[in-house]
Enzyme design. Structure first.
Site, PDB file in Angstrom:
ATOM      1  N   ASP A 100       0.847  -1.190   0.000  1.00 28.74           N
ATOM      2  CA  ASP A 100       0.000   0.000   0.000  1.00 28.74           C
ATOM      3  C   ASP A 100       0.885   1.244   0.000  1.00 28.74           C
ATOM      4  O   ASP A 100       1.908   1.315   0.684  1.00 28.74           O
ATOM      5  CB  ASP A 100      -0.921   0.001   1.225  1.00 28.74           C
ATOM      6  CG  ASP A 100      -2.084   0.959   1.056  1.00 28.74           C
ATOM      7  OD1 ASP A 100      -3.229   0.481   0.927  1.00 28.74           O
ATOM      8  OD2 ASP A 100      -1.864   2.190   1.056  1.00 28.74           O
ATOM      9  N   ILE A 101       0.494   2.247  -0.765  1.00 26.67           N
ATOM     10  CA  ILE A 101       1.290   3.464  -0.906  1.00 26.67           C
ATOM     11  C   ILE A 101       1.258   4.304   0.382  1.00 26.67           C
ATOM     12  O   ILE A 101       2.172   5.095   0.629  1.00 26.67           O
ATOM     13  CB  ILE A 101       0.807   4.271  -2.141  1.00 26.67           C
ATOM     14  CG1 ILE A 101       1.889   5.177  -2.672  1.00 26.67           C
ATOM     15  CG2 ILE A 101      -0.473   5.034  -1.852  1.00 26.67           C
ATOM     16  CD1 ILE A 101       1.605   5.713  -4.068  1.00 26.67           C
ATOM     17  N   ASN A 119     -12.907  -3.235   2.198  1.00 30.79           N
ATOM     18  CA  ASN A 119     -13.898  -2.165   2.295  1.00 30.79           C
ATOM     19  C   ASN A 119     -14.780  -2.201   1.054  1.00 30.79           C
ATOM     20  O   ASN A 119     -14.285  -2.367  -0.062  1.00 30.79           O
ATOM     21  CB  ASN A 119     -13.193  -0.819   2.417  1.00 30.79           C
ATOM     22  CG  ASN A 119     -12.353  -0.725   3.683  1.00 30.79           C
ATOM     23  OD1 ASN A 119     -12.737  -1.230   4.726  1.00 30.79           O
ATOM     24  ND2 ASN A 119     -11.188  -0.101   3.588  1.00 30.79           N
ATOM     25  N   GLY A 162     -16.332   2.544   3.143  1.00 35.90           N
ATOM     26  CA  GLY A 162     -15.070   3.286   3.041  1.00 35.90           C
ATOM     27  C   GLY A 162     -14.193   2.861   1.882  1.00 35.90           C
ATOM     28  O   GLY A 162     -12.966   3.009   1.935  1.00 35.90           O
ATOM     29  N   GLN A 163     -14.809   2.341   0.811  1.00 34.85           N
ATOM     30  CA  GLN A 163     -14.016   1.890  -0.342  1.00 34.85           C
ATOM     31  C   GLN A 163     -13.672   3.082  -1.228  1.00 34.85           C
ATOM     32  O   GLN A 163     -14.556   3.757  -1.741  1.00 34.85           O
ATOM     33  CB  GLN A 163     -14.821   0.861  -1.155  1.00 34.85           C
ATOM     34  CG  GLN A 163     -14.031   0.285  -2.322  1.00 34.85           C
ATOM     35  CD  GLN A 163     -14.820  -0.761  -3.105  1.00 34.85           C
ATOM     36  OE1 GLN A 163     -16.026  -0.942  -2.895  1.00 34.85           O
ATOM     37  NE2 GLN A 163     -14.149  -1.440  -4.008  1.00 34.85           N
ATOM     38  N   SER A 164     -12.365   3.332  -1.404  1.00 27.63           N
ATOM     39  CA  SER A 164     -11.952   4.468  -2.234  1.00 27.63           C
ATOM     40  C   SER A 164     -11.521   4.044  -3.632  1.00 27.63           C
ATOM     41  O   SER A 164     -11.579   4.850  -4.557  1.00 27.63           O
ATOM     42  CB  SER A 164     -10.830   5.258  -1.549  1.00 27.63           C
ATOM     43  OG  SER A 164      -9.703   4.453  -1.345  1.00 27.63           O
ATOM     44  N   HIS A 213     -10.129  -5.297  -3.566  1.00 21.83           N
ATOM     45  CA  HIS A 213      -8.799  -5.547  -3.008  1.00 21.83           C
ATOM     46  C   HIS A 213      -8.941  -6.000  -1.574  1.00 21.83           C
ATOM     47  O   HIS A 213      -9.845  -5.566  -0.857  1.00 21.83           O
ATOM     48  CB  HIS A 213      -7.904  -4.307  -3.094  1.00 21.83           C
ATOM     49  CG  HIS A 213      -8.544  -3.046  -2.612  1.00 21.83           C
ATOM     50  ND1 HIS A 213      -9.473  -2.357  -3.364  1.00 21.83           N
ATOM     51  CD2 HIS A 213      -8.416  -2.365  -1.449  1.00 21.83           C
ATOM     52  CE1 HIS A 213      -9.881  -1.290  -2.681  1.00 21.83           C
ATOM     53  NE2 HIS A 213      -9.265  -1.279  -1.509  1.00 21.83           N
ATOM     54  N   LEU A 214      -8.028  -6.864  -1.167  1.00 21.31           N
ATOM     55  CA  LEU A 214      -7.923  -7.266   0.229  1.00 21.31           C
ATOM     56  C   LEU A 214      -6.728  -6.549   0.823  1.00 21.31           C
ATOM     57  O   LEU A 214      -5.616  -6.617   0.281  1.00 21.31           O
ATOM     58  CB  LEU A 214      -7.712  -8.777   0.332  1.00 21.31           C
ATOM     59  CG  LEU A 214      -8.969  -9.650   0.342  1.00 21.31           C
ATOM     60  CD1 LEU A 214      -8.585 -11.110   0.168  1.00 21.31           C
ATOM     61  CD2 LEU A 214      -9.761  -9.466   1.642  1.00 21.31           C
ATOM     62  N   HIS A 215      -6.948  -5.835   1.926  1.00 22.53           N
ATOM     63  CA  HIS A 215      -5.843  -5.296   2.713  1.00 22.53           C
ATOM     64  C   HIS A 215      -5.343  -6.422   3.622  1.00 22.53           C
ATOM     65  O   HIS A 215      -6.157  -7.065   4.303  1.00 22.53           O
ATOM     66  CB  HIS A 215      -6.311  -4.160   3.624  1.00 22.53           C
ATOM     67  CG  HIS A 215      -6.841  -2.950   2.926  1.00 22.53           C
ATOM     68  ND1 HIS A 215      -6.111  -1.789   2.798  1.00 22.53           N
ATOM     69  CD2 HIS A 215      -8.042  -2.691   2.360  1.00 22.53           C
ATOM     70  CE1 HIS A 215      -6.853  -0.865   2.184  1.00 22.53           C
ATOM     71  NE2 HIS A 215      -8.024  -1.386   1.905  1.00 22.53           N
TER      72      HIS A 215
HETATM   73  P1  5GP Z   1      -9.778   1.399   0.104  1.00 25.04           P
HETATM   74  O1  5GP Z   1      -9.865   2.775   0.717  1.00 25.04           O
HETATM   75  O2  5GP Z   1     -10.463   1.359  -1.236  1.00 25.04           O
HETATM   76  O3  5GP Z   1     -10.189   0.288   1.019  1.00 25.04           O
HETATM   77  O4  5GP Z   1      -8.241   1.127  -0.110  1.00 25.04           O
HETATM   78  C1  5GP Z   1      -7.514   1.667  -1.164  1.00 25.04           C
HETATM   79  C2  5GP Z   1      -6.066   1.606  -0.766  1.00 25.04           C
HETATM   80  O5  5GP Z   1      -5.295   1.824  -1.919  1.00 25.04           O
HETATM   81  C3  5GP Z   1      -5.652   2.673   0.259  1.00 25.04           C
HETATM   82  O6  5GP Z   1      -5.122   2.033   1.413  1.00 25.04           O
HETATM   83  C4  5GP Z   1      -4.625   3.506  -0.481  1.00 25.04           C
HETATM   84  O7  5GP Z   1      -3.557   3.932   0.342  1.00 25.04           O
HETATM   85  C5  5GP Z   1      -4.158   2.562  -1.575  1.00 25.04           C
HETATM   86  N1  5GP Z   1      -3.717   3.228  -2.789  1.00 25.04           N
HETATM   87  C6  5GP Z   1      -4.348   4.249  -3.443  1.00 25.04           C
HETATM   88  N2  5GP Z   1      -3.670   4.592  -4.547  1.00 25.04           N
HETATM   89  C7  5GP Z   1      -2.579   3.770  -4.601  1.00 25.04           C
HETATM   90  C8  5GP Z   1      -1.490   3.647  -5.526  1.00 25.04           C
HETATM   91  O8  5GP Z   1      -1.391   4.361  -6.532  1.00 25.04           O
HETATM   92  N3  5GP Z   1      -0.572   2.693  -5.255  1.00 25.04           N
HETATM   93  C9  5GP Z   1      -0.654   1.880  -4.141  1.00 25.04           C
HETATM   94  N4  5GP Z   1       0.312   0.990  -3.977  1.00 25.04           N
HETATM   95  N5  5GP Z   1      -1.674   1.973  -3.268  1.00 25.04           N
HETATM   96  C10 5GP Z   1      -2.619   2.907  -3.482  1.00 25.04           C
END
Ligand code: 5GP
Ligand code: ZN
Length: 113
Positions: free
Chosen positions: A30-31, A86, A92-94, A99-101
């Site tokens: 994760d970034i 998420n 809270g899905q962005s 994806h699985l964290h």
């Molecule tokens: P969500 O909020 O959808 O559950 O998780 C999305 C995740 O993707 C976040 O933890 C965010 O830090 C990560 N993320 C967003 N953009 C990028 C990217 O360009 N590269 C990587 N490696 N992770 C990203």
């Protein structure tokens, strides 16, 4: 999907710290890590969320979870870890590519915020 960030990472068009890939899944860091281990597992195939994936291909959904748990073992989070997916606005899905964290390496709090 051409405008999807994680499709771009899966295709290799967008750089990421990829630690594993096979025909069906890509695993990368994760970034913005929120724990010492914070890894994302995605299917190469675009599915918006876990419900859509499970309904479309339960076998792929099963191997999705298996891939995440294998990665957790390999990362050495033997004291415990958390898988999170998420889903939707209130979840809270962005990024709208499932994806699985994989989170671990510190004591994680509960309940989720
Ligand atoms: P969500 O909020 O959808 O559950 O998780 C999305 C995740 O993707 C976040 O933890 C965010 O830090 C990560 N993320 C967003 N953009 C990028 C990217 O360009 N590269 C990587 N490696 N992770 C990203
Ligand atoms: Zn996608």
């Amino acid at each position: 999907m051409s405008d999807c960030l994680f499709c771009g990472i899966a295709a290799g068009d967008i750089p990421a710290d990829v630690i594993y890939r096979d025909e069906d899944f890509v695993v990368f860091r994760d970034i913005v890590p929120t724990a010492p281990t914070h890894i994302l597992v995605i299917p190469v195939q675009h599915h918006e969320n876990i419900a859509e994936l499970a309904n479309a291909d339960v076998e792929l959904a099963g191997r999705f979870v298996q891939t995440a748990t294998t990665v957790a073992q390999q990362e050495g989070v033997h004291e415990g870890f958390r898988l999170v997916t998420n889903t939707g606005d209130e979840g809270g899905q962005s990024v709208r590519h499932v994806h699985l964290h994989v989170l671990g390496g510190r004591q994680l709090g509960w309940p989720a915020g």
